[in-house]
Design an enzyme around this catalytic site. Structure first.
Site, PDB file in Angstrom:
ATOM      1  N   ARG A  18      52.107 -20.801 -58.864  1.00 11.68           N
ATOM      2  CA  ARG A  18      52.606 -21.769 -57.662  1.00 11.68           C
ATOM      3  C   ARG A  18      53.922 -21.337 -57.184  1.00 11.68           C
ATOM      4  O   ARG A  18      54.641 -22.238 -56.704  1.00 11.68           O
ATOM      5  CB  ARG A  18      52.922 -23.274 -58.452  1.00 11.68           C
ATOM      6  N   ARG A  22      56.264 -26.489 -52.893  1.00 15.15           N
ATOM      7  CA  ARG A  22      57.167 -27.318 -52.310  1.00 15.15           C
ATOM      8  C   ARG A  22      58.557 -27.236 -52.612  1.00 15.15           C
ATOM      9  O   ARG A  22      59.497 -27.746 -52.077  1.00 15.15           O
ATOM     10  CB  ARG A  22      56.633 -28.857 -52.819  1.00 15.15           C
ATOM     11  N   ARG A  31      54.362 -26.718 -43.933  1.00 15.88           N
ATOM     12  CA  ARG A  31      53.353 -27.571 -44.539  1.00 15.88           C
ATOM     13  C   ARG A  31      53.484 -28.916 -43.642  1.00 15.88           C
ATOM     14  O   ARG A  31      52.369 -29.468 -43.302  1.00 15.88           O
ATOM     15  CB  ARG A  31      53.547 -28.080 -46.050  1.00 15.88           C
ATOM     16  N   ASP A  68      43.375 -23.119 -53.223  1.00 10.07           N
ATOM     17  CA  ASP A  68      43.645 -24.235 -54.283  1.00 10.07           C
ATOM     18  C   ASP A  68      42.135 -23.960 -54.950  1.00 10.07           C
ATOM     19  O   ASP A  68      41.111 -23.510 -54.337  1.00 10.07           O
ATOM     20  CB  ASP A  68      43.628 -25.649 -53.789  1.00 10.07           C
ATOM     21  N   TYR A 144      37.162 -31.781 -62.485  1.00 12.52           N
ATOM     22  CA  TYR A 144      37.502 -32.619 -60.930  1.00 12.52           C
ATOM     23  C   TYR A 144      36.414 -33.138 -60.587  1.00 12.52           C
ATOM     24  O   TYR A 144      36.787 -34.231 -59.806  1.00 12.52           O
ATOM     25  CB  TYR A 144      38.465 -31.496 -60.410  1.00 12.52           C
TER      26      TYR A 144
HETATM   27  O1  CP3 Z   1      50.185 -20.294 -57.634  1.00 15.51           O
HETATM   28  C1  CP3 Z   1      49.992 -20.326 -56.252  1.00 15.51           C
HETATM   29  O2  CP3 Z   1      50.818 -20.201 -55.777  1.00 15.51           O
HETATM   30  C2  CP3 Z   1      48.802 -20.153 -55.699  1.00 15.51           C
HETATM   31  C3  CP3 Z   1      48.114 -21.382 -55.064  1.00 15.51           C
HETATM   32  C4  CP3 Z   1      47.640 -22.504 -56.044  1.00 15.51           C
HETATM   33  C5  CP3 Z   1      47.706 -23.952 -55.641  1.00 15.51           C
HETATM   34  N1  CP3 Z   1      46.796 -24.573 -56.375  1.00 15.51           N
HETATM   35  C6  CP3 Z   1      48.476 -24.673 -54.394  1.00 15.51           C
HETATM   36  C7  CP3 Z   1      48.657 -26.100 -54.462  1.00 15.51           C
HETATM   37  C8  CP3 Z   1      46.708 -22.508 -57.100  1.00 15.51           C
HETATM   38  C9  CP3 Z   1      46.618 -21.020 -57.767  1.00 15.51           C
HETATM   39  C10 CP3 Z   1      46.294 -23.632 -57.457  1.00 15.51           C
HETATM   40  C11 CP3 Z   1      45.614 -23.712 -58.730  1.00 15.51           C
HETATM   41  C12 CP3 Z   1      45.203 -25.319 -58.916  1.00 15.51           C
HETATM   42  N2  CP3 Z   1      44.949 -26.299 -58.294  1.00 15.51           N
HETATM   43  C13 CP3 Z   1      44.960 -25.617 -60.332  1.00 15.51           C
HETATM   44  C14 CP3 Z   1      45.053 -24.739 -61.577  1.00 15.51           C
HETATM   45  C15 CP3 Z   1      46.530 -24.679 -61.966  1.00 15.51           C
HETATM   46  C16 CP3 Z   1      47.139 -25.805 -62.635  1.00 15.51           C
HETATM   47  O3  CP3 Z   1      48.161 -26.327 -61.958  1.00 15.51           O
HETATM   48  O4  CP3 Z   1      46.726 -26.344 -63.520  1.00 15.51           O
HETATM   49  C17 CP3 Z   1      44.545 -27.078 -60.389  1.00 15.51           C
HETATM   50  C18 CP3 Z   1      44.588 -27.897 -61.510  1.00 15.51           C
HETATM   51  C19 CP3 Z   1      44.768 -27.526 -58.950  1.00 15.51           C
HETATM   52  C20 CP3 Z   1      44.211 -28.842 -58.397  1.00 15.51           C
HETATM   53  C21 CP3 Z   1      45.250 -29.414 -57.883  1.00 15.51           C
HETATM   54  N3  CP3 Z   1      45.818 -28.921 -56.410  1.00 15.51           N
HETATM   55  C22 CP3 Z   1      46.035 -30.510 -57.892  1.00 15.51           C
HETATM   56  C23 CP3 Z   1      46.104 -31.278 -59.212  1.00 15.51           C
HETATM   57  C24 CP3 Z   1      46.960 -30.843 -56.812  1.00 15.51           C
HETATM   58  C25 CP3 Z   1      48.070 -32.017 -56.699  1.00 15.51           C
HETATM   59  C26 CP3 Z   1      49.104 -31.806 -57.413  1.00 15.51           C
HETATM   60  C27 CP3 Z   1      50.347 -31.265 -56.760  1.00 15.51           C
HETATM   61  O5  CP3 Z   1      50.997 -30.360 -57.266  1.00 15.51           O
HETATM   62  O6  CP3 Z   1      50.549 -31.950 -55.626  1.00 15.51           O
HETATM   63  C28 CP3 Z   1      46.830 -29.867 -55.859  1.00 15.51           C
HETATM   64  C29 CP3 Z   1      47.665 -29.479 -54.821  1.00 15.51           C
HETATM   65  C30 CP3 Z   1      48.257 -28.145 -54.541  1.00 15.51           C
HETATM   66  N4  CP3 Z   1      47.726 -26.926 -54.670  1.00 15.51           N
HETATM   67  C31 CP3 Z   1      49.696 -27.942 -54.102  1.00 15.51           C
HETATM   68  C32 CP3 Z   1      49.801 -26.369 -53.912  1.00 15.51           C
HETATM   69  C33 CP3 Z   1      51.151 -25.845 -53.514  1.00 15.51           C
HETATM   70  C34 CP3 Z   1      50.579 -29.021 -53.731  1.00 15.51           C
HETATM   71  C35 CP3 Z   1      50.087 -29.735 -52.316  1.00 15.51           C
HETATM   72  C36 CP3 Z   1      51.520 -29.958 -51.493  1.00 15.51           C
HETATM   73  O7  CP3 Z   1      51.956 -28.967 -50.642  1.00 15.51           O
HETATM   74  O8  CP3 Z   1      51.523 -31.056 -51.104  1.00 15.51           O
END
Ligand code: CP3
Length: 336
Positions: A18, A22, A31, A68, A144
């Protein structure tokens, strides 16, 4: 790439899960200009920009495609929305008909903008910076889809795996086939490495872990290795505990990601010396920074010195992380 080929390198390379997100003001600015999170992931100019931001700021050894794990079911025609403060919202998959309704033929057309992002990012990155493509591992994506979003205990998923094994296997098989196609397309577009995120692997019993985590991961890793001999596969079986050992031998991945709970000294004894380990600084230690972060980082570096190791966090970076702390971490690892 050398570490993932089994060579110990000192100091170890570093990137962070990640790393685009943010905690970076430049991410929040992009964003704010996108209509929603899915639009950010599927607009190549925006997704390329946020993928490159942490590379420009910190010079990490690898970039990870900004996308994602839930883009995969979305690309199969499965409804998806990201709600502010709530996270992802999807329909709750419950029947064989729900699995049959997935449309694998839609995958490649739907992810065309993601593949364009991969091409743009690879062209813009320095030659020495690796590009990591990724997919959600089948079990975590299934979680999910079955829950309809996140969950405290993934009770619906665990119950369905016991009560309706044929349905669960069918879903996992579908997601395995589509992950192979999706990762192959990312490699064709320029990804140097692929990673499988199995964030909820740790909720399964040993037997179900073999069926729904190890078996599909082995199928994906074997397909990638057969078609693309030089492309390493990183697997992240979060909270798998001692099953990390059977995961490493049973899947054939080139690198196992350690979550925050893993003792790297123990991991080094559980996982063979040619399989790289990735991790595993506590993201909260990075939030805290200072001497605590330094102590934790040094313990990980010392534990894994002499074997192939990619420095990373034990889970994704937290939004409240100070970018200054990330810079200090990179300096610390590079100066080791
Ligand atoms: O690692 C990276 O920088 C690459 C991008 C990436 C994202 N999500 C961007 C993201 C990767 C590899 C993921 C994987 C992901 N997504 C996982 C596996 C890793 C982990 O964290 O366990 C999972 C379970 C998800 C599902 C997911 N996506 C959730 C549960 C959420 C909401 C939680 C949150 O942090 O807001 C997301 C949204 C998400 N995916 C964001 C980002 C940067 C936040 C969205 C935003 O900018 O508001």
């Amino acid at each position: 790439m050398r570490v993932l080929a089994g060579e110990p390198v000192w100091p170890p390379p570093i990137w962070l899960m990640r790393q685009a997100g943010r905690y970076l003001p430049e991410y929040r600015a992009v964003r704010a200009g996108a209509s929603d999170f899915i639009a950010l992931c599927t607009t190549p100019d925006l997704a390329t920009e946020v993928t490159l931001q942490p590379i420009r700021r910190f010079g990490f050894d690898a970039a990870i495609l900004f996308s994602d794990i839930l883009i995969l079911p979305w690309a199969l025609g499965y409804e998806l929305a990201f709600k502010e403060a709530e996270g992802p919202v999807l329909p709750q998959l419950a029947t064989a008909a729900d699995v049959e309704a997935l449309e694998p033929e839609r995958l490649l057309p739907s992810v065309a903008p993601v593949l364009e992002t991969v091409r743009h990012v690879r062209a813009a990155l320095p030659a020495a910076t690796a590009l990591i493509g990724f997919a959600g591992a089948p079990f975590t994506v299934a979680c999910y889809m079955i829950e309809g979003g996140g969950s405290a205990d993934f009770a619906r998923t665990r119950k369905l795996a016991y009560a309706e094994p044929a349905l669960m296997h069918r879903l996992i098989d579908r997601l395995t086939d589509t992950a192979i196609a999706y990762l192959g397309a990312q490699i064709e577009a320029g990804a140097d490495i692929v990673m499988l995120f199995d964030s909820w692997a740790g909720v399964l019993s040993t037997r179900l872990f073999r069926d729904h985590v190890i078996d599909p991961t082995r199928r994906i890793a074997a397909a990638i290795h057969t078609r693309y001999a030089s492309v390493p596969v990183i697997g992240f079986p979060r909270l798998a505990g001692l099953s990390m050992a059977s995961y490493a031998t049973g899947t054939g991945v080139d690198c196992v990601g350690m979550d925050t709970s893993v003792d790297p000294v123990l991991a080094a004894t559980l996982v063979g010396p040619r399989v790289a380990l990735q991790g595993n600084l506590d993201p909260m230690a990075l939030v805290a920074g200072g001497a605590a972060m330094e102590r934790e980082t040094e313990a990980i570096l010392v534990a894994l010195r002499g074997r192939p190791h990619v420095f990373n966090l034990g889970h994704g970076i937290l939004p409240q992380t100070s970018p200054e702390h990330v810079g200090a971490l990179v300096d610390l690892v590079r100066g080791a």
